[in-house]
Design an enzyme around this catalytic site. Structure first.
Site, mmCIF file in Angstrom:
data_model
loop_
_atom_site.group_PDB
_atom_site.id
_atom_site.type_symbol
_atom_site.label_atom_id
_atom_site.label_comp_id
_atom_site.label_asym_id
_atom_site.label_seq_id
_atom_site.Cartn_x
_atom_site.Cartn_y
_atom_site.Cartn_z
ATOM 1 N N TYR A 59 -42.052 -36.777 52.415
ATOM 2 C CA TYR A 59 -40.702 -37.221 52.754
ATOM 3 C C TYR A 59 -40.206 -36.519 54.013
ATOM 4 C CZ TYR A 59 -39.039 -33.034 50.139
ATOM 5 O OH TYR A 59 -38.804 -31.756 49.679
ATOM 6 N N HIS A 171 -36.646 -41.659 42.966
ATOM 7 C CA HIS A 171 -36.648 -40.267 42.503
ATOM 8 C C HIS A 171 -35.258 -39.618 42.539
ATOM 9 C CE1 HIS A 171 -41.103 -40.526 43.671
ATOM 10 N NE2 HIS A 171 -41.008 -40.595 42.357
ATOM 11 N N TYR A 173 -32.788 -39.834 44.731
ATOM 12 C CA TYR A 173 -32.213 -39.430 46.016
ATOM 13 C C TYR A 173 -31.095 -40.386 46.428
ATOM 14 C CZ TYR A 173 -36.180 -36.250 46.073
ATOM 15 O OH TYR A 173 -37.081 -35.260 45.749
ATOM 16 N N ARG A 221 -39.441 -47.401 48.961
ATOM 17 C CA ARG A 221 -39.888 -46.872 47.673
ATOM 18 C C ARG A 221 -38.718 -46.972 46.717
ATOM 19 N NH1 ARG A 221 -43.172 -41.141 47.295
ATOM 20 N NH2 ARG A 221 -44.948 -42.024 46.181
ATOM 21 N N ARG A 294 -52.032 -42.434 38.437
ATOM 22 C CA ARG A 294 -53.202 -41.560 38.338
ATOM 23 C C ARG A 294 -54.462 -42.376 38.094
ATOM 24 N NH1 ARG A 294 -55.592 -38.349 34.561
ATOM 25 N NH2 ARG A 294 -54.202 -39.165 32.967
ATOM 26 N N CYS A 340 -59.408 -36.831 39.075
ATOM 27 C CA CYS A 340 -58.193 -36.032 38.858
ATOM 28 C C CYS A 340 -58.057 -35.678 37.387
ATOM 29 C CB CYS A 340 -56.988 -36.845 39.334
ATOM 30 S SG CYS A 340 -55.398 -36.065 39.016
#
Length: 666
Positions: A59, A171, A173, A221, A294, A340
């Site tokens: 960001y 998220h 913001y 996003r 993921r 991962c």
């Protein structure tokens, strides 16, 4: 290439740009930002080299009152920032990928500790205190000014060479604060109806598109459903928002919930867990959609694309664990994919230490300062050497793999146990921690593929055995054990021993996953478990991996009782005694006790060998090295890193001391 996976390598057009394939490294933090431009460029470039069609930086605050200090961001507030980030765009382009940047304003979530500017928000709310103060309600002038800041930053991004420019609206913001009915209480044209709450976001998109839309793809996003983490953001409203934004957007980057859910650990979220919500976005747009979850399975990725739910496979953590994941799929080397684990050590290291790392990939974040590459290791100057690695835990496994890849004549990895893995063998059997076993699985595959590496199991080596082994170099990676004054330890519990009676106190001074894992396992077996810890919360380290609240809710649901701020001192008969943080006595009824206190290095073999230089020389042993938990007990990620570093630097003047790093000042 397996025909089943061919769909993943189709090009995708986003506005005026075309991605070479469907692999897309979404924006995520690194600890490098615009202040360490060479580290940033090297970190992103290796992903482009590994085949990701799109590679984004983190960001980028656009305004002075979006200051993220002490956290690190890719600022785009002036031309100096743009010049720093140009290095990344050029490095990504050098490998044929598109470069993206995420323009951001945190609003009420901004830190502003360095700028000391008052935070701004759609509405002032007593629910949004930060550093002892509330944000102020944005005026019309604030709205105009912030939108102009987005436009100025977008132009800088374009001029720096970025292909994809985000307007960040997820998220929690600023843009999502306007969209949320929970945080937007305005009564003017920017509050009330969805159309009004969406106005700030839509106007910002329109302004950015007008400024750069012919030169760059414009992405946004969004959180499609806030779930429990972002109240006031709901699916139906957000689908309507997508319809409103559709003419202004070339790419929708879709997430679900707050950051801890969006980056949910493998302990509580399976692969693709966001699809039930993110797949719904197709109802509202025909534009390309990227989502995360993921993803590590090529078959699953291909199925998601064929279903039409997503156009691009988004990844942050899987791209950190294996930057070459796309190339390995293309080449049919699926067994070589470094999957991962979902442990979120990457987030912990980036957020807490300002230096990203990975439990699976020890080269992550070391591309510039150490010159490490995830797929390339330099050949040994003296390939005739033979190496004995004693202990096949995380450090020993990694060391043997790297030495084998470097071309040592012979590498023997010897362990007293019946399988490689060390402490991870029982760690992966703890509740919710199965995916951590991927650390073993990948290295087991690599060891099998290396003809110069031999794994020897069920052999306990003494100092005399080592001296007679015939190896030129000895690496001791014998790990650690949990200290005990008589009560049970994690190793003994995982070996099958069980507490006496029904009432058990698990004393957790470690503060991470072992104490909670043992407590949950015993609780699910029917024991009455109290988890006592001197820390102010259970498993404070898990807060750094974004899973602390989930872990504590999970343990509570399993029937584990918590006693925090308690230091246990001793036991008398059927009572555990201690004191709370104020020194007041604590009595916990207990039939038995499990101690998760401190780890003690198992370094006896090393100390015996290191103390006998004459016999080492007589045996032809050039050097003896100590790595991993046998040197300093710690996290699995650090043991893997230590084994990797020693193997990389084995021929340095003093391998026990790391080689100097290239420094890049903030």
């Amino acid at each position: 290439m397996d025909p089943r996976h061919a769909i993943l390598f189709e090009p995708v057009t986003i506005g005026p740009k075309t991605l070479a394939n469907r692999f897309y490294q979404v924006p995520h933090a690194s600890g490098f930002g615009s202040g360490r431009p060479q580290a940033q460029a090297a970190f992103r470039a290796v992903k482009a080299e590994g085949g990701w069609g799109g590679v984004c930086v983190e960001y980028a605050p656009v305004s002075d009152d979006a200051d993220e200090s002490p956290f690190v961001a890719a600022n785009l507030r002036d031309d100096r920032d743009a010049r720093a980030l140009r290095l990344t765009a050029e490095a990504v382009h050098a490998h044929g990928a598109l470069a993206g940047v995420e323009l951001y304003h945190g609003g009420a979530s901004s830190n502003n500790v360095a700028s000391r500017l008052t935070r701004i928000a759609p509405s002032q709310s007593a629910a949004a205190p930060r550093w002892g103060s509330l944000p102020r309600t944005m005026t019309g002038d604030d709205i105009t000014r912030v939108q102009a800041d987005f436009v100025a930053a977008a132009r800088r991004a374009r001029d720096a060479g970025f292909d994809i420019v985000y307007v960040y609206g997820a998220h929690g913001y600023l843009l999502s604060q306007f969209l949320s009915t929970s945080t937007n209480r305005r009564t003017d044209g920017y509050g009330g109806t969805l159309a009004n709450r969406a106005r700030f976001h839509l106007e910002t998109l329109a302004s950015v598109r007008e400024a750069i839309g012919d030169d760059c793809a414009v992405a946004t996003r969004i959180c499609i459903d806030g779930r429990d983490g972002l109240p006031g953001i709901r699916l139906d409203d957000m689908l309507d928002f997508v319809r409103l934004a559709d003419p202004l957007v070339d790419l929708f980057d879709v997430v679900v919930g707050s950051w801890p859910e969006d980056s949910g650990t493998s302990r509580y979220y399976p692969e693709g867990h966001e699809l039930p919500w993110s797949s719904r976005v197709r109802e509202a747009t025909a534009k390309p959609i990227v989502g995360v979850g993921r993803f590590t399975s090529p078959d699953h990725m291909a199925q998601v694309i064929r279903s039409g739910a997503l156009d691009l496979i988004g990844a942050a953590r899987p791209a950190i664990a294996d930057p070459f994941l796309p190339r390995k799929i293309a080449e049919g080397r699926l067994a070589d994919i470094r999957e991962c684990t979902g442990s979120n050590v990457c987030i912990l290291r980036e957020e807490e230490f300002g230096q990203i790392g990975c439990i699976q990939n020890p080269t992550a974040g070391e591309e510039f300062r150490r010159g490490w590459h995830p797929e390339i290791v330099p050949p040994l100057a003296d390939p005739a050497i033979s190496v004995l690695v004693v202990g096949a835990g995380p450090a020993g496994m990694e060391c043997a793999v790297v030495l084998g890849r470097r071309g040592a004549r012979a590498v023997h990895l010897v362990d007293a146990g019946a399988a490689i893995g060390g402490r991870l063998l029982w760690t992966r059997r703890l509740p919710t921690l199965g995916d951590w076993g991927r650390v073993i699985d990948w290295r087991a595959t690599q060891l099998e593929e290396l003809p110069n590496v031999e794994v020897v199991l069920n052999r306990q080596l003494s100092a005399a055995d080592v001296l007679d082994y015939g190896a030129d170099v000895i690496v001791i990676a014998t790990g650690s054990r949990w200290a005990s004054g008589g009560p049970l330890t994690p190793e003994r519990v995982m070996a099958g021993e069980r507490p006496r009676g029904v009432r058990v106190v698990v004393v957790d001074e470690d503060g991470y996953y072992v104490g909670p894992g043992i407590a949950e396992m015993l609780a699910r077996e029917g024991y009455q478990v109290v988890l006592a810890t001197p820390h102010p919360v259970v498993s404070p380290i898990s807060d750094g991996t974004l899973e602390g609240p989930m872990l504590r809710r999970h343990l509570h649901a399993a029937g584990v009782e918590f006693r925090t701020g308690v230091t246990v001192t001793h036991r008398e008969d059927d009572v555990v005694l201690g004191a709370d943080e104020f020194g007041r006595p604590v009595r916990l009824p207990a039939d038995d006790l499990v101690l998760v206190t401190r780890q003690v290095p198992v370094d006896d073999l090393y100390r015996e060998l290191a103390a006998d230089d004459p016999r080492l020389r007589e045996s032809g042993i050039r050097s003896v090295h100590l790595i991993g938990d046998a040197a300093a007990p710690g996290w699995i990620s650090e043991a893997v890193f230590d084994g990797h570093r020693l193997a990389r630097e084995l021929e340095s003047p003093d391998p026990s001391r790391p080689l100097p790093m290239r420094r890049e000042e903030q």
